[in-house]
Design a protein around this motif. Structure first.
Motif, mmCIF file in Angstrom:
data_model
loop_
_atom_site.group_PDB
_atom_site.id
_atom_site.type_symbol
_atom_site.label_atom_id
_atom_site.label_comp_id
_atom_site.label_asym_id
_atom_site.label_seq_id
_atom_site.Cartn_x
_atom_site.Cartn_y
_atom_site.Cartn_z
ATOM 1 N N ASP A 35 42.699 22.271 -31.185
ATOM 2 C CA ASP A 35 41.963 22.988 -30.145
ATOM 3 C C ASP A 35 42.106 22.306 -28.785
ATOM 4 N N ALA A 36 42.026 20.978 -28.756
ATOM 5 C CA ALA A 36 42.149 20.236 -27.492
ATOM 6 C C ALA A 36 43.551 20.381 -26.909
ATOM 7 N N THR A 37 44.557 20.323 -27.759
ATOM 8 C CA THR A 37 45.940 20.481 -27.292
ATOM 9 C C THR A 37 46.157 21.877 -26.731
ATOM 10 N N MET A 38 45.651 22.873 -27.430
ATOM 11 C CA MET A 38 45.799 24.257 -26.959
ATOM 12 C C MET A 38 45.076 24.465 -25.627
ATOM 13 N N ALA A 39 43.914 23.866 -25.479
ATOM 14 C CA ALA A 39 43.133 24.025 -24.247
ATOM 15 C C ALA A 39 43.834 23.387 -23.053
ATOM 16 N N ASP A 40 44.594 22.341 -23.286
ATOM 17 C CA ASP A 40 45.233 21.576 -22.210
ATOM 18 C C ASP A 40 46.698 21.970 -21.974
ATOM 19 N N ALA A 41 47.272 22.757 -22.854
ATOM 20 C CA ALA A 41 48.713 23.033 -22.835
ATOM 21 C C ALA A 41 49.207 23.696 -21.552
ATOM 22 N N GLU A 42 48.490 24.692 -21.070
ATOM 23 C CA GLU A 42 48.975 25.425 -19.896
ATOM 24 C C GLU A 42 49.068 24.543 -18.660
ATOM 25 N N GLY A 45 52.577 23.190 -18.595
ATOM 26 C CA GLY A 45 53.710 24.100 -18.604
ATOM 27 C C GLY A 45 53.981 24.813 -19.919
ATOM 28 N N TRP A 46 53.068 24.746 -20.855
ATOM 29 C CA TRP A 46 53.232 25.434 -22.134
ATOM 30 C C TRP A 46 52.254 26.595 -22.204
ATOM 31 N N ARG A 47 52.694 27.725 -22.732
ATOM 32 C CA ARG A 47 51.803 28.877 -22.874
ATOM 33 C C ARG A 47 51.555 29.143 -24.350
ATOM 34 N N PRO A 48 50.361 29.579 -24.692
ATOM 35 C CA PRO A 48 50.072 29.872 -26.096
ATOM 36 C C PRO A 48 50.821 31.126 -26.554
ATOM 37 N N VAL A 49 51.284 31.103 -27.788
ATOM 38 C CA VAL A 49 51.882 32.286 -28.410
ATOM 39 C C VAL A 49 51.122 32.556 -29.703
ATOM 40 N N TYR A 50 51.181 33.792 -30.157
ATOM 41 C CA TYR A 50 50.416 34.235 -31.329
ATOM 42 C C TYR A 50 48.923 33.971 -31.120
ATOM 43 N N HIS A 51 48.503 33.966 -29.868
ATOM 44 C CA HIS A 51 47.119 33.602 -29.565
ATOM 45 C C HIS A 51 46.116 34.615 -30.124
ATOM 46 N N ASP A 52 46.573 35.839 -30.337
ATOM 47 C CA ASP A 52 45.682 36.855 -30.909
ATOM 48 C C ASP A 52 45.331 36.533 -32.365
ATOM 49 N N PRO A 55 43.348 30.515 -34.836
ATOM 50 C CA PRO A 55 44.250 29.437 -35.213
ATOM 51 C C PRO A 55 44.935 29.642 -36.566
ATOM 52 N N HIS A 56 44.958 30.900 -37.056
ATOM 53 C CA HIS A 56 45.490 31.139 -38.401
ATOM 54 C C HIS A 56 46.732 32.030 -38.394
ATOM 55 N N ALA A 57 47.599 31.902 -37.377
ATOM 56 C CA ALA A 57 48.817 32.713 -37.318
ATOM 57 C C ALA A 57 49.721 32.449 -38.511
ATOM 58 N N GLY A 58 49.641 31.253 -39.085
ATOM 59 C CA GLY A 58 50.451 30.906 -40.246
ATOM 60 C C GLY A 58 49.798 31.243 -41.575
ATOM 61 N N GLY A 59 48.641 31.870 -41.548
ATOM 62 C CA GLY A 59 47.928 32.232 -42.770
ATOM 63 C C GLY A 59 46.518 31.667 -42.761
ATOM 64 N N PRO A 60 45.681 32.137 -43.665
ATOM 65 C CA PRO A 60 44.268 31.751 -43.653
ATOM 66 C C PRO A 60 44.012 30.269 -43.935
ATOM 67 N N ASP A 61 44.932 29.606 -44.607
ATOM 68 C CA ASP A 61 44.755 28.185 -44.933
ATOM 69 C C ASP A 61 45.569 27.271 -44.027
ATOM 70 N N HIS A 62 46.072 27.817 -42.932
ATOM 71 C CA HIS A 62 46.955 27.077 -42.021
ATOM 72 C C HIS A 62 46.322 27.076 -40.633
ATOM 73 N N TYR A 63 45.787 25.942 -40.195
ATOM 74 C CA TYR A 63 45.119 25.832 -38.899
ATOM 75 C C TYR A 63 46.109 25.247 -37.904
ATOM 76 N N ALA A 64 46.585 26.080 -36.993
ATOM 77 C CA ALA A 64 47.630 25.626 -36.077
ATOM 78 C C ALA A 64 47.593 26.398 -34.771
ATOM 79 N N GLY A 65 48.143 25.770 -33.753
ATOM 80 C CA GLY A 65 48.353 26.411 -32.472
ATOM 81 C C GLY A 65 49.840 26.434 -32.187
ATOM 82 N N TRP A 66 50.297 27.509 -31.594
ATOM 83 C CA TRP A 66 51.713 27.672 -31.269
ATOM 84 C C TRP A 66 51.853 27.752 -29.756
ATOM 85 N N LEU A 67 52.844 27.043 -29.234
ATOM 86 C CA LEU A 67 53.072 26.987 -27.791
ATOM 87 C C LEU A 67 54.549 27.235 -27.492
#
Length: 87
Positions: A35-42, A45-52, A55-67
């Motif tokens: 969460d901290a990395t995602m909040a600071d990424a922009e 120079g990094w933009r979030p992807v799959y932000h919709d 934090p479960h773009a990889g599935g319900p048991d996968h907590y991740a942020g994509w940039l």
């Protein structure tokens, strides 16, 4: 870490769908670090992807942020949510 590629083996524009590196994934210990990395990424120079689906773009048991950066490189920040081993 530095990744280098011979000019004779690469194109001037990165396409993550071609052969080679699709993205880099970095493991962190806690969801709060994702969460901290995602909040600071922009601001770096990094933009979030799959932000919709964050934090479960990889599935319900996968907590991740994509940039993604302006060159199209993607990074995944993954929290290790596996239970701690019994003592």
């Amino acid at each position: 870490m530095t990744l280098t590629t011979s000019p004779s083996l690469s194109d001037p524009v990165h396409d993550r769908r071609r052969a080679g590196v699709n993205h880099l994934a970095f493991a962190v210990d806690e969801a709060a670090e994702v969460d901290a990395t995602m909040a600071d990424a922009e601001s770096h120079g990094w933009r979030p992807v799959y932000h919709d689906r964050y934090p479960h773009a990889g599935g319900p048991d996968h907590y991740a942020g994509w940039l993604e950066n302006s060159a199209g490189f993607k990074a995944e920040i993954v929290a290790d949510l596996s239970p701690a081993p019994a003592a």
